[in-house]
Enzyme design. Structure first.
Site, mmCIF file in Angstrom:
data_model
loop_
_atom_site.group_PDB
_atom_site.id
_atom_site.type_symbol
_atom_site.label_atom_id
_atom_site.label_comp_id
_atom_site.label_asym_id
_atom_site.label_seq_id
_atom_site.Cartn_x
_atom_site.Cartn_y
_atom_site.Cartn_z
ATOM 1 N N LYS A 1 20.491 71.257 66.914
ATOM 2 C CA LYS A 1 21.741 71.499 66.009
ATOM 3 C C LYS A 1 21.703 72.547 65.033
ATOM 4 O O LYS A 1 20.844 73.500 65.399
ATOM 5 C CB LYS A 1 21.795 69.910 65.260
ATOM 6 C CG LYS A 1 21.737 68.857 66.024
ATOM 7 C CD LYS A 1 22.534 68.483 67.430
ATOM 8 C CE LYS A 1 22.307 67.645 68.431
ATOM 9 N NZ LYS A 1 22.839 66.410 68.408
HETATM 10 C C1 PLP Z 1 22.735 64.925 68.703
HETATM 11 C C2 PLP Z 1 23.850 64.149 68.757
HETATM 12 C C3 PLP Z 1 23.626 62.764 68.055
HETATM 13 C C4 PLP Z 1 22.340 62.286 67.887
HETATM 14 O O1 PLP Z 1 21.847 63.006 66.838
HETATM 15 P P1 PLP Z 1 20.126 62.690 66.422
HETATM 16 O O2 PLP Z 1 19.929 63.307 65.156
HETATM 17 O O3 PLP Z 1 19.197 63.108 67.754
HETATM 18 O O4 PLP Z 1 19.971 61.042 66.580
HETATM 19 C C5 PLP Z 1 24.613 62.042 67.956
HETATM 20 N N1 PLP Z 1 25.985 62.528 68.398
HETATM 21 C C6 PLP Z 1 26.242 63.853 68.934
HETATM 22 C C7 PLP Z 1 27.547 64.148 69.377
HETATM 23 C C8 PLP Z 1 25.082 64.522 69.010
HETATM 24 O O5 PLP Z 1 25.363 65.557 69.803
#
Ligand code: PLP
Length: 401
Positions: free
Chosen positions: A203
């Site tokens: 992210k």
């Molecule tokens: C990565 C992601 C998540 C989950 O995030 P985590 O921190 O790994 O739990 C949820 N929703 C979307 C759209 C994502 O891309």
């Protein structure tokens, strides 16, 4: 075929100490350095490593950066989404509408809340939830819409706000990939509804693992803080500071969704670089737009006028003839040292949901799942590397024709 693809593009992240020109360009790469290491070191030596003062500082800094009233840090976006649904009043037996093409974690959070994910179609050009399809899926059991801002591109908030208002539904935002993206001139998370971010290395900023729930409601934030930490009425740190005079009580069953202060200290350093990271990603996206403008087989990302993406990913769509060779193209790119990834396919095709929804077929989601491809984008990716990616893509397209 799936396993072969995974193997060939296994290097999703670059080695952060190695040379990226080592014949290989990764799909993504976190930007971490001495400052994060030093911040973590200070916390480790401070004697307080679990959720405490650094976490509170990280929450306040993030809320201030994006213009949110309250922020509650968690150990992942999945847990932030779970809490967001609970504090929004989602109950066991409810239905929650979400896009069919999204991270499995979106649907998992709905299931954790005891509710049932109901998949609606996406717009095949923005990859975001299609309001008409979402409205079609509303039933007597629908409690909420979990609106995902897919791969850093804000979804059509105004339309979903009015849809939710008109049909008496709760709106929760999954902005896991979309920290720093703006809708109608304001950051996602600043619009008052529960909104969740992820700090996984794929992210925008990272704490290794981590998440944040922001909301305009003090009441929701307070309940989320309690649920995050065993359901206790006060935090461990407040009890510690009160030297045992304050005692927690429990109003409900909670979880352990706490972020550590070690992670929060890393997050604070990362947050300080957010502007720079966003600027780099934006410049890289614009450069890809130029490099790919004359490639007939490629449709570059579509950005609606009210949306300002944070470019957490750069996802291209292959036009019909080339789309038939998408997976072969990935193999060719990998053999040229470029790690790409296939786009997100519909979740209802996963074995778990297939057994519940054997006949569901959503054309927009099928098209996106079949014809999309992620190209490398991350702070530090150079113009020369982007040119190599574009050149390899063009050669590979000739190769599969
Ligand atoms: C990565 C992601 C998540 C989950 O995030 P985590 O921190 O790994 O739990 C949820 N929703 C979307 C759209 C994502 O891309």
């Amino acid at each position: 075929m799936n396993e072969l693809l995974l193997d060939l593009s296994a290097a999703e992240f670059g080695d952060s100490t190695g040379d990226l020109f080592d014949g290989h360009i990764p799909l993504a790469r976190p930007w971490l350095g001495e400052e994060e290491a030093e911040a973590a070191r200070r916390v480790i030596l401070s004697g307080w490593v679990s959720q405490g003062p650094m976490t509170a500082e990280f929450e306040q800094a993030l809320a201030k950066t994006i213009g949110a009233a309250h922020a509650v840090a968690t150990n992942a976006a999945t847990s932030a989404l779970h809490l967001a649904l609970l504090v929004s009043g989602v109950r066991p037996g409810d239905e929650v509408i979400c896009p069919a093409t999204t991270c499995m974690a979106t649907a998992n959070a709905i299931c954790h809340a005891g509710a049932e994910p109901v998949f609606a179609d996406v717009d095949p050009d923005t990859f975001n939830l299609d309001p008409a399809s979402a409205e079609d899926q509303i039933s007597g059991r629908t409690r909420a819409i979990l609106l995902v801002h897919q791969i850093g591109l804000p979804a059509d908030l105004a339309t979903f706000e009015s849809l939710a208002g008109r049909r008496g539904l709760v709106l929760v935002e999954d902005a896991a990939t979309a920290l720093g993206a703006k809708y109608a001139g304001r950051f996602l998370g600043a619009h008052g509804r529960p909104t969740c971010f992820s700090f996984h290395p794929r992210k925008i900023i990272t704490t290794g693992e981590g998440g944040m729930l922001v909301t305009g409601s003090a009441e929701q934030a307070e309940r989320a803080r309690s649920l995050r930490s065993t359901g206790a009425s006060i935090s461990d740190f407040d009890r510690h500071n009160a030297k045992g005079v304050l005692q927690q009580i429990y109003h409900e069953v909670g979880f352990n969704y706490r972020l550590t202060d070690i992670q929060a200290a890393i997050g604070l350093v990362q947050l300080g670089r957010l502007g720079q990271m966003l600027a780099e990603r934006r410049a890289q996206a614009e450069h890809y737009h130029l490099l790919l403008a004359d490639v007939d087989e490629v449709q570059i990302p579509h950005v609606p006028p009210e949306a300002e993406p944070c470019w957490s990913s750069y996802c291209i769509k292959l036009r019909s003839a080339a789309a038939a060779h998408r997976d072969e193209l990935l193999v060719q790119l990998a053999s040229r040292g470029i790690s790409c990834r296939r786009g997100i396919g519909p979740l209802y095709a996963e074995p778990f949901f297939r057994s519940h929804e054997p006949d569901l077929y959503l054309p927009g989601s099928e098209e996106v799942g079949r014809s999309t491809l992620f190209l490398p984008i991350f702070p530090g990716l150079t113009v020369e590397q982007q040119e190599s990616v574009a050149a390899a893509l063009k050669e590979s397209l000739v190769g599969v024709r």
